[in-house]
Design a protein around this motif. Structure first.
Motif, PDB file in Angstrom:
ATOM      1  N   UNK A  57       0.825  -1.208   0.000  1.00 36.76           N
ATOM      2  CA  UNK A  57       0.000   0.000   0.000  1.00 36.76           C
ATOM      3  C   UNK A  57       0.861   1.259   0.000  1.00 36.76           C
ATOM      4  N   UNK A  58       0.346   2.333  -0.620  1.00 39.54           N
ATOM      5  CA  UNK A  58       1.078   3.592  -0.547  1.00 39.54           C
ATOM      6  C   UNK A  58       0.835   4.270   0.796  1.00 39.54           C
ATOM      7  N   UNK A  59      -0.404   4.104   1.262  1.00 42.22           N
ATOM      8  CA  UNK A  59      -0.728   4.623   2.599  1.00 42.22           C
ATOM      9  C   UNK A  59      -0.515   3.483   3.593  1.00 42.22           C
ATOM     10  N   UNK A  60       0.129   3.797   4.699  1.00 41.28           N
ATOM     11  CA  UNK A  60       0.280   2.765   5.721  1.00 41.28           C
ATOM     12  C   UNK A  60       1.389   1.783   5.402  1.00 41.28           C
ATOM     13  N   UNK A  61       2.348   2.209   4.564  1.00 41.84           N
ATOM     14  CA  UNK A  61       3.478   1.337   4.233  1.00 41.84           C
ATOM     15  C   UNK A  61       4.327   1.051   5.472  1.00 41.84           C
ATOM     16  N   UNK A  62       4.190   1.902   6.494  1.00 44.83           N
ATOM     17  CA  UNK A  62       5.075   1.797   7.669  1.00 44.83           C
ATOM     18  C   UNK A  62       5.042   0.424   8.312  1.00 44.83           C
TER      19      UNK A  62
END
Lengths: 243, 184
Positions: free
Chosen positions: B116-121
């Protein structure tokens, strides 16, 4: 044709990310075994990125997983020993080849040439008094894909390493040959009963010459019955002299 | 202390190289579940992931002796072997041609969602790597994650980001250079 350090580092980075084709990756692993600095670089990036693998959620293995694995292991013909970790090589051959932009198919050739190019750097960069190969030949199959690398030390010993998944049917032997001259015809360097790095000890031959032909063929168990290649050629290539 | 003494995975590799079949079982007990998770993330299908893991373990068994001289960690080596088997399956048209178009579509969707681009962390855990990835420009970061976590090729990464191949390559190259500096 050879690669410079920057190109090689870039290819090694792509290797860690999984951006090389299988053949390219096999060739790079061949280089890594000869190039401690590059191997250390790869190991550092690989370990740096390892948390990305370790973040994957665990999945349950099916109950029969271990049984299936045991069956596969039992069916394995022979185990591959640790590759001989030979000479230390410092590649110093600046070139303008801009590899990352090169068409993909070309990579194979470039990397194959890179093995030779690196070994050529030996003359200036050797750190250890290990014997150095007199010639190196990259053996290609009919599609031009590198299959194995032969280093001939010119003292009856030659080393062979495989850079592709060469298949050895049971009951067959791989035999390595060289052609010192058309008059002598092909001379056996030795036989292999498994696809693994090996030292071949052949007969005493004249000093290997540039462009001398090397090849590996598939022969009946124990080697060619005639003393000449009889089976299909798995790979062939020409000697590149090591300065 | 040698590598083998300090790490159970390194010990298992060492024993595999000696021909101790029990060592492979130990390795599976230690890392098998996570390895299957990595394979599923790249391959999007459980059957393909199990096949990749089987192949990887056979290869690890065969080549364990080669690890002894490696300067990196045992886990890093093991996961590299696994990822390369996964990529091999993914790029082997013959194997994927056994799947129906619907199945292939589902596989691609699953792979897409793994990066995912968001929430890659969450992909980098709470490691130093996470801080270093955070410092990258988003395009480089996403490209690197698509390659390493999703097993996407240069071409696929370029297509996914709607940029020319050369741009994707240079994002990756630039990102890795910064990453390497940050990690060292």
């Amino acid at each position: 044709m050879s690669l410079n350090r920057t190109d090689l580092n870039a290819i090694a980075d792509d290797y860690v990310l999984g951006l090389l084709s299988e053949t390219e990756a096999e060739l790079l692993e061949e280089l890594l075994a000869r190039d401690p600095a590059l191997e250390a670089r790869v190991a550092a990036l690989r370990d740096g990125l390892l948390p990305l693998d370790l973040s994957a959620p665990k999945a349950d293995l099916p109950d029969d997983f271990m049984d299936r694995l045991r069956e596969r292991i039992a069916a394995e013909p022979a185990r591959e020993d640790a590759a001989p970790r030979g000479v230390t090589i410092t590649p110093v051959t600046p070139q303008a080849d801009n590899l990352p932009q090169a068409p993909r198919a070309k990579w194979r050739w470039l990397i194959a040439a890179g093995i030779i190019g690196l070994a050529v750097g030996l003359g200036t960069g050797t750190l250890r008094p290990t014997p150095e190969p007199r010639v190196v030949a990259v053996l290609m199959n009919a599609s031009g894909e590198p299959q194995a690398v032969i280093e001939d030390y010119g003292n009856r010993d030659a080393k062979i390493r495989f850079v592709a998944d060469v298949t050895l049917p049971s009951g067959k032997t791989i035999q390595a040959w060289t052609l010192p001259s058309p008059e002598t015809g092909p001379v056996s360097l030795g036989t292999l009963d498994r696809v693994a790095p090996a030292v071949l000890t052949g007969p005493s031959l004249p000093e290997p010459a540039p462009q001398q032909l090397y090849e590996i063929t598939l022969e009946p168990a124990g080697g060619s019955p005639t003393g000449r290649p009889t089976g299909p050629i798995l790979g062939k290539g020409f000697a590149h002299i090591q300065s | 202390m040698t590598k083998a003494e300090s790490c159970p995975v390194a010990q298992a590799l060492h024993d595999c190289a000696e021909g101790d079949a029990g060592a492979l079982e130990r390795l599976v007990a230690l890392e098998g579940g996570r390895m299957l998770g990595v394979a599923k993330r790249i391959l999007g299908r459980t059957d393909l992931a199990e096949e990749a893991l089987q192949e990887a373990l056979v290869r690890i068994w065969r080549k364990a002796g080669q690890f002894s001289g490696n300067p990196g960690s045992a886990k890093g080596w093991v996961y590299t072997v696994l990822r390369s088997r996964c990529l091999n399956i993914l790029r082997d048209g013959k194997r994927l041609s056994l799947l129906s178009p619907e199945e292939l579509g589902a596989l691609q969707d699953a792979r897409e969602q793994s990066v995912p681009e968001e929430g890659w962390q969450m992909l980098a855990g709470s490691s130093r790597l996470r801080d270093c990835l955070e410092a990258l420009d988003p395009a480089s970061r996403h490209s690197i994650l698509l390659a390493h976590v999703g097993g996407f090729s240069h071409g696929e990464i370029a297509a996914r980001q709607s940029v020319p191949l050369g741009t994707a390559k240079s994002w990756i190259r630039r990102g890795l250079a910064s990453l390497r500096e940050c990690l060292s």
